[in-house]
Every structure is written in structure tokens, then in C-alpha cells.
Design a protein around this motif. Structure first.
Motif, PDB file in Angstrom:
ATOM      1  N   GLU A   1       0.800  -1.220   0.000  1.00  0.00           N
ATOM      2  CA  GLU A   1       0.000   0.000   0.000  1.00  0.00           C
ATOM      3  C   GLU A   1       0.834   1.272   0.000  1.00  0.00           C
ATOM      4  N   LEU A   2       1.928   1.293   0.738  1.00  0.00           N
ATOM      5  CA  LEU A   2       2.758   2.490   0.821  1.00  0.00           C
ATOM      6  C   LEU A   2       4.124   2.270   0.177  1.00  0.00           C
ATOM      7  N   GLY A   3       4.191   1.391  -0.794  1.00  0.00           N
ATOM      8  CA  GLY A   3       5.421   1.214  -1.549  1.00  0.00           C
ATOM      9  C   GLY A   3       6.282   0.073  -1.041  1.00  0.00           C
ATOM     10  N   LYS A   4       7.490  -0.025  -1.645  1.00  0.00           N
ATOM     11  CA  LYS A   4       8.383  -1.131  -1.309  1.00  0.00           C
ATOM     12  C   LYS A   4       8.888  -1.048   0.123  1.00  0.00           C
ATOM     13  N   PHE A   5       8.973   0.151   0.666  1.00  0.00           N
ATOM     14  CA  PHE A   5       9.406   0.265   2.056  1.00  0.00           C
ATOM     15  C   PHE A   5       8.383  -0.407   2.972  1.00  0.00           C
ATOM     16  N   TRP A   6       7.112  -0.264   2.632  1.00  0.00           N
ATOM     17  CA  TRP A   6       6.038  -0.896   3.406  1.00  0.00           C
ATOM     18  C   TRP A   6       6.154  -2.420   3.338  1.00  0.00           C
ATOM     19  N   HIS A   7       6.470  -2.904   2.162  1.00  0.00           N
ATOM     20  CA  HIS A   7       6.692  -4.335   1.985  1.00  0.00           C
ATOM     21  C   HIS A   7       7.907  -4.794   2.791  1.00  0.00           C
ATOM     22  N   ASP A   8       9.006  -4.072   2.671  1.00  0.00           N
ATOM     23  CA  ASP A   8      10.244  -4.457   3.351  1.00  0.00           C
ATOM     24  C   ASP A   8      10.074  -4.525   4.858  1.00  0.00           C
ATOM     25  N   GLN A   9       9.224  -3.665   5.401  1.00  0.00           N
ATOM     26  CA  GLN A   9       9.037  -3.628   6.856  1.00  0.00           C
ATOM     27  C   GLN A   9       8.100  -4.724   7.354  1.00  0.00           C
TER      28      GLN A   9
END
Length: 659
Positions: free
Chosen positions: A466-474
Motif C-alpha cells: 500500500e505504501l510502496g516497497k518500504f512498506w513491503h520491506d518492513q
């Protein structure tokens, strides 16, 4: 799964679940009739142009599956194309005929040759997502002799006689691409490429311009693309950029350049161009930089325009760029929470762009957007029968706060007359994996919950996109625990805001979302009244230790490789099966399908069996197996509604609502 003792066990569990749910059978039937009554059973999709034809699908009352058709089109104009045609209808595929005497049917690949004469399509009759590819001569309606097994993707070359297709290995990994000439023996098909790295899967596609074919080899974190002129099917494929760890990219074509979406300069992706004569990384020119707050999710190239799909603040956006002037603008959307995505845009030379839009209160809508004037034309909004009025419902975008201060988006919907004083039941759902965003979509079936006083909420937890790859990575690998604590924060938020109370809070999730629910139930079971786990990935450790299973090796980049001690410890800390313990659990409905190829049926079966030996409460624990379906459940639209009615009856029973 063919073992008689296994089948007997699953059937016994089904019988027990049916016995417990028997008092709800009148409610299930009422729910089913309500849901069915909202659907226009005989209906037609919005036709889209592809070459000389308009293609569409239609449904007929009483029939489970769509019928794929086309009509000859008039020459395209510069304004909004009129998808109506007086030409006779050609039926391409009647799913009802193909599914005759079958308990399951799914249509996979679908590709028409450039001259419009040949249709390549694939079918699955088990739910195991193992597709057989066929070729149909649309001039005669006859099938050609060719029959290709275990296929995944397929594309035609420009000569209308050459077909490229990919096939699976024993672990259901798409690993080889072949070239086939019509009429030739399959044994003579040339192996064009074989992917040896078990983390990678291959797929073939074609540019909208029709000039190029692309062969992509992708893992969860790395990609490599080859290209070939579609007019030269026997030519040599050329690599755009050799694979590098953690470099993901995709390629489209326009004029003398390739357009490349790449994360080589930042996790949220940037956009580059490269001349056809020098397509390697050394020739790339950045035209849109990576932005920390905006995820570049896709590009669509047309003759005069480029449409970029983005995500910002958790919401999808569409940005239109005039390639001649460089001027760009966003398509504006009116609601606080919604889904918007490109539609069927097959034509390169076009003045319009089709997109799909819906929200928690707005039914699925098809728009054609004029790329020059910026006018939009609503082609169709799915009709909801029975007097549905969106003004009776409220959709909200809210934010919970996680323990580390991160704001977690929630999408919420309820009837405007529903009291928000902790008396309403609430269904909270989540997913949070693979960088996939939980869709904010409309459901006419869901009205049966909302009209009985339910609040429905979606928690957009970390691990999703939802909030980009950083959201996925976290929310992946060593940071996976954030997915579960985010969901708990969302639950505590709706409780704190008095949208519901603990004895009224229900939760649900499917597949990796089922893992989320299973982990949360081990962490904070006292928060919830009931849970529905659909095809849940609950035996993480054992599945990830078995490299013979579909998905396992490729998913080391999402969950970790448990042969590594640190990764093992992380997975062991949250694996739902491994962390079951003697404690009270809420009422639970666990669902699976016998032919599921993504989460094997034995995972939820083992999970439920072990939970029965440990739980210290008297709450219902039901385990239900669809013996004739796969990961997505029942394939027929009426059968699927029956499944939804069953699940809703379980939730209503737990909420004390019996009618």
C-alpha cells in the motif's frame, strides 16, 4: 490426497462442520437468495477493441460461467470509440460448455493471433492451477491438433503461425519457454530458454505496440528481461540488463526506445528510457526519479501518451503524460478510499484510456478517459439490484498507530444508521505479504453483513504494498512480526474508537492473510470473538523446509530460508502451527480445498487437528474442505455465493444474529 483414509478424515470433518452449522441452514439460504437477488444474472461486460473486433464476455441466468465473445468492429475514430456493433456475435469460449460434467473450471491464458483467426487458450478442471493449452481456429470453430500440458503464459509472433509458451516443472515453477510452429509435432518445438535458478519463474509477453516479445525471468527480488522482434520469431533473444541481486525491472516499447521501470536507483522504482540500438543499462536515461513517498507500480505505453500507475499515501493513482509535450496530470478520484487500475487497453493507437474504479460503497465502474480533453465517460457501473443506494453507507479512511509509531491505514465501511457505541459487530480483514495491496473493493454480497449492523474494516498492514516497497520491506523476512503487531494495533484502534467490542470483533484472512490471522490468534486470542481462515498458510516452518513443494524455494526471498539458523528462529517465533498452545481461542472456521496448489490442504488440516488437542475453551472449531476446488475456492459463480453465505452465517451466528 487420494488416500481413502485421508478422504474419510476430511469428509468426517466436513460432516461435523455441517452438523454444527445445520441450525443456520435457513439463514444460509436467506443470505444466498439476498446475494443472488442483487446480481444481474444475465449481463454483459463493456466491449474492448482489439484489432478488427470488439471483445466482451456475457453471462446468462442459471449458468455458472462467462461466455467469451466478439463482434466485428467499425474502423476506430479519434473520439470515444463506440463499442456497439451490428455484426453477428462470434462465441469464442463458452465456459459452461467446457465445464459440462466438471466440478471445477478455470480459464487461464487467452491470446488471439494478430490476424484474428486463431485463439490460444488454456483450461484447468481441478483447481490445481495446472493448465492445458489449446488452439482454436476461429474461422471454423474447430480445435487444432495441438495440445500443450502444464502451460503458464503464451504469446503469438507477428506471423500468425508461431507460438511461444512457457511450461511448469514438477514444483509448478514456470521454468522453460518453447517455440511452436503451427502444425508441427510438439516434440519438434524448440526450447528457447530454461531457467536453472529455482528462485526464478519465466513468462512471455508482448508490447502493446506489437513490435516486441519479452521473455521475463523473475524472482521475488530480481528480474531479467530478454526481447525479440515479433516479426522475427526465429531470431536471437537479447538481454536488456543482466540480473543483479535486488534489481527488479520491466520493459515496454515506444518508437525508437524501450521504457524501463527499474528500482536500481531506489526501492520505489524510477523510469528510464533506452534506445533500441543500445538497450543495456549503460544506455539508460532517467526520466522520472525514484520518490520515497510514491511507488511507481506500472507503465502503459500508447502512441501519443504514457500512463503511469502509482501509489501514494496508500492509494492508487493514474498519471497521464503527453509524450510530445511532456505535460502530465493525474486522473482525479472523489472518495477517501478506493481502487483504480488500468482496464483493457489493447490498442496502441488510441485517444482514450480505459480504467476500472470502485470503492467500498461504489460498485465496479468502467471508464474511458480521453487522453487529450481529459473528459471521462462512464461506460458501465455494475448494477446492484434490490434498490441499493450508496448514500445509505459511509466509507472512511482511518489510521491506527503501531507500537513503533507507524501509522497503519484502515479502510472502513458501515451503514450510516449503524451505532458506533461498541455494540456493532465488526469484521476486520488483512493480508500483508508479497508487496500486494489489499484491494478496497465493492461487494454486493457484503451488504448482507452491513445491513445486519456489521462494520467491515480492512487493515493495510506492513508486508503489503500500500505504501510502496518500504512498506513491503518492513513486513517481510526478519521484519515479518510487524505484519502481526500492525493488525493487533488496528484491532485495538477500532475497539478504542468504539466501532465494536471484544465480544463482537471478528477477523478473517486468506492464504498469507490466513498466516496473519493464525499468528495474531496466538499472540492476542482474547481480543477476538471469532476468526475465519481461508486456505491459510499456517505451517510455515515445515512448508519452507520442503523444497519439493510449489512456491517454497522462490519464497525464500519473502519469508527467509529456514536452513539458516537466524531465519529459522524468526519463522519459528510466529509460525501459527508451531506456536499453538494450551489457551483459550475464539470460535474459528478454517477452510481449505483439496486441490490447492499454493497452500496444501494438509497444512490447515494439521493445524486444526493439533489445535483441537490444545485449546482450553468450548468455542466452535470448524474445518471445512472443498473436495473439488483449488486455492480460490469454488469456480462457479453460484457455488461461490453458497460458500460466502456459509461463511457469513458463521460470523452472524458468532455475533448472535440469527436472521
Amino acid at each position: 490426497k487420494d488416500d481413502p483414509e485421508v478422504l474419510e478424515y476430511l469428509q468426517a470433518e466436513n460432516a461435523y462442520a455441517a452438523a454444527v452449522m445445520k441450525p443456520t441452514e435457513p439463514l444460509q439460504e436467506a443470505l444466498y437468495q439476498e446475494m443472488l437477488g442483487r446480481i444481474k444474472q444475465t449481463d454483459l461486460s463493456v466491449p474492448y477493441r482489439h484489432g478488427d473486433f470488439f471483445y466482451y464476455s456475457r453471462t446468462e441466468e442459471g449458468k455458472q460461467y462467462a461466455i467469451r465473445c466478439r463482434r466485428k468492429a467499425n474502423p476506430p475514430g479519434l473520439e470515444f470509440d463506440n463499442p456497439q456493433s451490428d455484426a453477428p456475435e462470434e462465441v469464442l469460449i463458452d465456459g459452461n460448455e467446457l465445464a459440462r460434467e466438471q466440478k471445477f473450471f478455470s480459464l487461464g491464458a487467452l491470446s488471439v493471433s494478430d490476424d484474428g483467426n486463431l485463439l490460444a487458450y488454456s483450461t484447468d478442471f481441478t483447481g490445481f492451477r495446472q493448465y492445458t493449452l489449446w488452439i482454436k481456429d476461429l474461422r471454423t470453430g474447430e480445435l487444432l491438433a495441438e495440445k500443450f500440458e502444464k502451460t503458464v503464459s503464451v504469446e503469438w509472433a507477428a506471423d500468425n503461425r508461431t507460438l511461444f509458451y512457457t511450461v511448469e516443472d514438477e514444483a509448478k515453477r514456470s521454468y522453460r519457454m518453447y517455440r511452436h510452429a503451427l502444425g508441427a509435432e510438439l516434440s519438434a518445438d524448440q526450447l528457447v530458454y530454461e531457467e536453472k535458478d529455482e528462485r526464478f519463474r519465466v513468462g512471455v509477453s508482448r508490447s502493446r505496440s506489437l513490435y516486441y516479445l519479452f521473455l521475463s525471468s523473475e524472482s521475488h527480488t530480481t528480474s531479467e528481461v530478454r526481447y525479440l522482434r515479433a516479426a522475427e520469431p526465429r531470431g536471437e533473444w537479447t538481454v536488456v540488463a543482466e540480473r543483479q541481486p535486488d534489481h527488479e525491472y520491466e520493459v515496454d516499447h515506444h518508437g525508437d526506445h524501450f521504457y524501463i521501470r527499474s528500482n536500481r536507483t531506489g526501492r520505489n522504482f524510477a523510469l528510464f528510457t533506452a534506445p533500441l540500438a543500445d538497450a543495456g543499462p549503460q544506455g539508460w536515461t532517467e526520466i522520472l526519479a525514484q520518490r520515497p513517498a510514491v511507488m511507481l507500480t506500472g507503465i502503459d505505453m500508447f502512441a501519443g501518451h504514457m500512463v503511469i500507475s502509482e501509489r501514494e499515501d496508500g492509494l492508487p493513482q493514474l498519471r497521464v503524460t503527453d509524450l510530445a509535450s511532456g505535460e502530465s496530470h493525474r486522473v482525479l478520484f472523489p472518495e477517501p478510499a478506493y481502487s483504480a487500475s488500468p482496464g483493457e487497453n489493447m490498442e496502441f493507437e488510441t485517444a482514450t484510456f480505459r480504467f476500472h474504479y470502485q470503492s467500498l460503497v461504489t460498485p465496479p465502474s468502467v471508464f474511458d478517459y480521453h487522453l487529450h480533453s481529459r473528459d471521462r465517460l462512464l461506460r458501465k457501473q455494475t448494477e446492484v439490484l434490490g434498490g441499493y443506494d450508496c448514500e445509505n453507507y459511509r466509507s472512511e479512511r482511518l489510521h491506527a498507530t503501531a507500537a513503533d509509531g507507524t501509522r497503519i491505514p484502515l479502510s472502513v465501511v458501515y451503514r450510516k444508521d449503524t451505532p458506533l457505541d461498541a455494540t456493532a459487530p465488526l469484521l476486520l480483514s488483512g493480508y500483508g505479504a508479497y508487496g500486494l495491496s489489499l484491494p478496497v473493493s465493492f461487494s454486493s454480497a457484503r451488504l448482507s453483513l452491513l445491513d445486519r449492523g456489521f462494520v467491515v474494516a480492512l487493515a493495510h498492514v506492513r508486508g503489503g504494498g500500500e505504501l510502496g516497497k518500504f512498506w513491503h520491506d518492513q513486513g517481510r523476512m526478519a521484519a515479518k512480526r510487524n505484519t502481526f503487531t500492525d493488525f493487533i494495533a488496528a484491532a485495538e484502534f477500532v475497539l478504542g474508537r468504539k466501532y465494536t467490542a471484544r465480544d463482537r470483533l471478528m477477523i478473517s484472512g486468506g492464504s498469507a492473510g490466513g498466516l496473519l490471522i493464525g499468528a495474531v490468534l496466538n499472540l492476542r486470542p482474547e481480543l477476538f470473538r471469532a476468526a475465519v481462515l481461508q486456505v491459510p498458510f499456517v505451517d510455515v516452518l515445515n512448508s519452507m523446509l520442503d523444497s519439493s513443494l510449489p512456491l517454497t524455494v522462490g519464497e525464500f526471498e519473502e519469508w527467509g530460508d529456514p536452513r539458516n539458523a537466524d531465519a529459522y528462529a524468526v519463522m519459528r517465533s510466529y509460525c501459527p502451527y508451531s506456536n499453538l498452545a494450551p489457551r483459550e481461542y475464539p470460535a474459528m472456521l478454517v477452510k481449505t480445498s483439496l486441490n490447492d496448489s499454493q497452500v496444501m490442504y494438509w497444512e490447515p488440516a494439521k493445524y486444526t487437528a493439533r489445535l483441537r488437542t490444545l485449546k482450553t475453551d468450548s468455542n466452535a472449531l470448524l474445518f471445512k474442505t472443498n473436495l473439488a476446488a483449488g486455492h480460490g475456492g469454488a469456480s462457479g459463480r453460484y457455488d461461490f455465493l453458497r460458500e460466502v453465505a456459509h461463511d457469513y452465517a458463521f460470523l452472524l451466528l458468532c455475533a448472535g444474529i440469527r436472521a
